[in-house]
Each structure stands twice: as structure tokens, then as C-alpha cells.
Design an enzyme around this catalytic site. Structure first.
Site, PDB file in Angstrom:
ATOM      1  N   TYR A  24      43.998  45.970  39.527  1.00 15.26           N
ATOM      2  CA  TYR A  24      44.011  45.886  40.992  1.00 15.26           C
ATOM      3  C   TYR A  24      45.411  45.863  41.594  1.00 15.26           C
ATOM      4  O   TYR A  24      45.539  45.895  42.819  1.00 15.26           O
ATOM      5  CB  TYR A  24      43.264  44.629  41.443  1.00 15.26           C
ATOM      6  CG  TYR A  24      41.781  44.660  41.144  1.00 15.26           C
ATOM      7  CD1 TYR A  24      40.918  45.430  41.918  1.00 15.26           C
ATOM      8  CD2 TYR A  24      41.246  43.947  40.074  1.00 15.26           C
ATOM      9  CE1 TYR A  24      39.561  45.471  41.654  1.00 15.26           C
ATOM     10  CE2 TYR A  24      39.889  43.980  39.793  1.00 15.26           C
ATOM     11  CZ  TYR A  24      39.054  44.737  40.589  1.00 15.26           C
ATOM     12  OH  TYR A  24      37.711  44.786  40.326  1.00 15.26           O
ATOM     13  N   HIS A 102      37.203  51.496  47.734  1.00 14.88           N
ATOM     14  CA  HIS A 102      37.390  50.674  46.534  1.00 14.88           C
ATOM     15  C   HIS A 102      38.810  50.884  46.038  1.00 14.88           C
ATOM     16  O   HIS A 102      39.299  52.021  46.001  1.00 14.88           O
ATOM     17  CB  HIS A 102      36.393  51.048  45.435  1.00 14.88           C
ATOM     18  CG  HIS A 102      34.985  50.829  45.864  1.00 14.88           C
ATOM     19  ND1 HIS A 102      34.413  49.584  45.879  1.00 14.88           N
ATOM     20  CD2 HIS A 102      34.052  51.689  46.346  1.00 14.88           C
ATOM     21  CE1 HIS A 102      33.170  49.687  46.341  1.00 14.88           C
ATOM     22  NE2 HIS A 102      32.929  50.949  46.641  1.00 14.88           N
TER      23      HIS A 102
HETATM   24  O1  CA2 Z   1      37.767  48.411  43.250  1.00 14.10           O
HETATM   25  C1  CA2 Z   1      37.341  47.717  44.162  1.00 14.10           C
HETATM   26  O2  CA2 Z   1      37.893  47.613  45.247  1.00 14.10           O
HETATM   27  C2  CA2 Z   1      36.073  46.869  43.945  1.00 14.10           C
HETATM   28  O3  CA2 Z   1      35.317  46.922  45.145  1.00 14.10           O
HETATM   29  C3  CA2 Z   1      36.553  45.451  43.672  1.00 14.10           C
HETATM   30  C4  CA2 Z   1      35.411  44.497  43.318  1.00 14.10           C
HETATM   31  C5  CA2 Z   1      34.532  45.072  42.211  1.00 14.10           C
HETATM   32  O4  CA2 Z   1      33.394  44.232  42.035  1.00 14.10           O
HETATM   33  C6  CA2 Z   1      34.045  46.477  42.557  1.00 14.10           C
HETATM   34  O5  CA2 Z   1      33.281  46.982  41.471  1.00 14.10           O
HETATM   35  C7  CA2 Z   1      35.233  47.403  42.809  1.00 14.10           C
HETATM   36  C8  CA2 Z   1      36.013  43.165  42.842  1.00 14.10           C
HETATM   37  C9  CA2 Z   1      36.616  42.375  43.971  1.00 14.10           C
HETATM   38  C10 CA2 Z   1      37.375  41.174  43.442  1.00 14.10           C
HETATM   39  O6  CA2 Z   1      38.708  41.569  43.359  1.00 14.10           O
HETATM   40  C11 CA2 Z   1      39.705  40.814  42.823  1.00 14.10           C
HETATM   41  C12 CA2 Z   1      40.736  41.514  42.309  1.00 14.10           C
HETATM   42  C13 CA2 Z   1      41.808  40.871  41.763  1.00 14.10           C
HETATM   43  C14 CA2 Z   1      41.852  39.499  41.745  1.00 14.10           C
HETATM   44  C15 CA2 Z   1      40.807  38.808  42.269  1.00 14.10           C
HETATM   45  C16 CA2 Z   1      39.724  39.442  42.827  1.00 14.10           C
END
Ligand code: CA2
Length: 149
Positions: A24, A102
């Protein structure tokens, strides 16, 4: 009066930047908001930027965007992407364009992440560009509604 684009973020995105940086990135949600403010300003749009860990609150905000005749709605539904018929139903009431975002390429990840209820109502989907995807989504909304550059 300036048009407003809503950017809604789903559960756990408040923790962005604090874990899984290889997936991310290191940017926080505050960084995403800053980037969205700059993108909206470039197109002469006002911005409402929000995050919630609660499905009902996100639905209330979608209703608010509709009632206030938002110019467009950008949503990263996060974990609700693959579960929420209720968010889909709320988005179906919107007349303005909805763009799903996303950060990661959900199609290159676990199979359960690939099916999105939200895509059914999204005018466009942006995924895999990291947080820049939010700016691309706002530019897309601006192009769809013919906002100024
Ligand atoms: O890729 C994306 O933006 C998602 O929507 C992110 C979601 C995941 O469940 C989807 O499949 C794809 C996860 C959100 C939580 O994100 C975090 C990232 C880093 C640290 C904490 C939370």
C-alpha cells in the site's frame, strides 16, 4: 456555486501507511486527502473527504452526496467492496458519476478480492496506481461532468 466531489474511504484505511508498505506504500490517509484537495482544486471542484469503519455511516454519506447534488463520488470501499450489497444499493440512487478506486490491483491479488459489488454501479474503476489513483479518479469525474481544467 462550485461543484463538490465526495471521496469516501472504507474500513481500515485510517491506518494507511502503518502496515504492509510493500503493498500500500507509506503514504497516510492525510497524504491522500492532500492529494485529493490538489486534484479537486485543479478542476475547480470542492472536496468532501471522509473515512469510516462503519457501513451505515458510509451509506448515510452517499445519501448526503445525493441530497446535496454532488458532482461525483469517488469511493474506495476497501473491505466492503466484496461484501456490501447495502453500499451498492445506496450508490444505485446516485445520478452523478461514481468512480471506484483501489490502491492496489485487486485483480492481481487473492481471488476473493476480485469480485466487487461496487463495480456494478461504478462508471469507472481505477486500481493499481497506488494513491495516485485517487487523483486519476477525480480527473475522471471532472472529465465526465465537463469541469474546467
Ligand atoms: O487496494 C485497495 O485500495 C483496497 O481497497 C484496500 C482494502 C482491501 O481490502 C481491498 O481488497 C483493496 C484494505 C484497506 C485497509 O488498508 C490498509 C492498508 C495499509 C495499512 C492499513 C490498512
Amino acid at each position: 456555486m462550485a461543484k463538490t466531489v465526495y471521496v469516501l474511504n472504507g474500513p481500515n484505511l485510517n491506518l494507511l501507511g502503518s502496515r504492509e508498505p510493500e503493498l500500500y506504500g507509506r503514504a497516510t490517509l492525510a497524504d491522500v486527502e492532500k492529494l485529493c484537495r490538489a486534484a479537486a482544486a485543479r478542476h475547480g471542484l470542492e472536496l468532501e473527504f471522509r473515512q469510516s469503519n462503519h457501513e451505515g455511516e458510509i451509506i448515510d454519506w452517499i445519501h448526503q452526496a445525493r441530497a446535496e447534488r454532488a458532482a461525483g463520488l469517488v469511493i474506495n470501499p476497501a473491505g466492503y467492496t466484496t461484501t456490501s450489497v447495502a453500499i451498492l444499493d445506496a450508490l444505485q440512487t446516485m445520478q452523478a458519476p461514481v468512480v471506484e478506486v483501489h490502491i492496489t490491483n485487486i485483480h492481481a491479488r487473492e481471488p476473493f478480492r476480485r469480485h466487487s459489488y461496487i463495480s456494478r454501479v461504478a462508471r469507472a474503476v481505477v486500481c493499481g496506481f497506488g494513491i495516485d489513483g485517487y487523483a486519476l479518479a477525480i480527473a475522471g469525474v471532472a472529465a465526465l461532468i465537463g469541469a474546467k481544467e
